[in-house]
Write a protein that holds these residues in place. Structure first.
Motif, PDB file in Angstrom:
ATOM      1  N   LEU A  60     -47.114 -10.777   7.853  1.00 16.58           N
ATOM      2  CA  LEU A  60     -47.720  -9.643   8.555  1.00 16.58           C
ATOM      3  C   LEU A  60     -49.106  -9.287   8.033  1.00 16.58           C
ATOM      4  N   ARG A  61     -49.659 -10.117   7.180  1.00 19.63           N
ATOM      5  CA  ARG A  61     -50.966  -9.818   6.585  1.00 19.63           C
ATOM      6  C   ARG A  61     -52.144 -10.040   7.531  1.00 19.63           C
ATOM      7  N   HIS A  67     -50.172 -16.719  11.408  1.00 23.55           N
ATOM      8  CA  HIS A  67     -49.250 -15.637  11.050  1.00 23.55           C
ATOM      9  C   HIS A  67     -48.334 -15.275  12.222  1.00 23.55           C
ATOM     10  N   ALA A  89     -47.055  -5.855  11.477  1.00 25.78           N
ATOM     11  CA  ALA A  89     -48.355  -6.498  11.300  1.00 25.78           C
ATOM     12  C   ALA A  89     -49.464  -5.676  11.954  1.00 25.78           C
ATOM     13  N   HIS A  93     -52.441  -3.991   9.963  1.00 29.25           N
ATOM     14  CA  HIS A  93     -53.825  -4.295  10.331  1.00 29.25           C
ATOM     15  C   HIS A  93     -54.677  -3.027  10.403  1.00 29.25           C
TER      16      HIS A  93
END
Length: 183
Positions: A60-61, A67, A89, A93
């Motif tokens: 989830l980066r 991703h 995610a 963000h």
């Protein structure tokens, strides 16, 4: 004129909040859910499963292709939850690790699901009051707690699927009157 008749025929099983009492119960359900769960907005992340789902979940980066592929092909904590991971995610963000945002999102989603339970209960033929009670019990019942082997959640899912297949008509003309009772 046909629209008026359709609206009248749909009053028992149509859209759940199409009358003043339905709106009142829907607003009451949302208010109760908010007041029951709003204390969670002050909480931090928990040591329950937040580490696996959020803090240590590298998928989830970012919201790039690699991703996103991980989100939809991998499991988290032995559970396939791609939409949950995608929502995390998106939150990550925009807000990084601010627990308030994650808890607020969960509260809003839970309130929306409670309304959907209310609508579904009306569609299968419950009265406005009965549908409201069913949605209330769904919304505040402790079965929401996640058990290690997911037995209770699996049983609840099977009951819902059985009710869905049993009470959701397949023919378009049957959708206006649940149980084919007529107006």
């Amino acid at each position: 004129m046909a629209d008026m008749n359709t609206t009248k025929r749909n009053s028992r099983g149509g859209f759940a909040v199409s009358n003043p009492r339905g709106w009142l119960i829907a607003i009451a359900l949302l208010s109760i859910m908010f007041f029951v769960y709003c204390p969670s907005l002050k909480n931090h992340f928990l040591n329950w499963d937040d580490e696996e789902h959020l803090l240590f979940n590298s998928s989830l980066r970012a919201l790039d292709g690699e991703h996103l592929k991980q989100m939809f092909t991998k499991t988290v904590n032995h559970t396939y939850i791609p939409l949950t991971t995608l929502s995390f995610a998106i939150e990550y963000h925009f807000y990084n690790y601010r627990p308030f945002i994650y808890h607020l999102d969960n509260l809003l989603l839970h309130m929306a699901v409670v309304l959907l339970v209310f609508v579904f209960a009306r569609r299968v033929g419950l009265s406005v009051g009965g549908a409201g009670l069913a949605a209330l019990l769904f919304g505040i019942h402790p079965m929401k707690i996640r058990f290690g082997d997911e037995t209770l959640n699996g049983y609840t899912r099977r009951m819902f699927e059985d009710a869905w297949t049993r009470y959701t008509p397949t023919e378009p003309e049957q959708r206006n009157t649940p149980n084919n009772d007529g107006p």
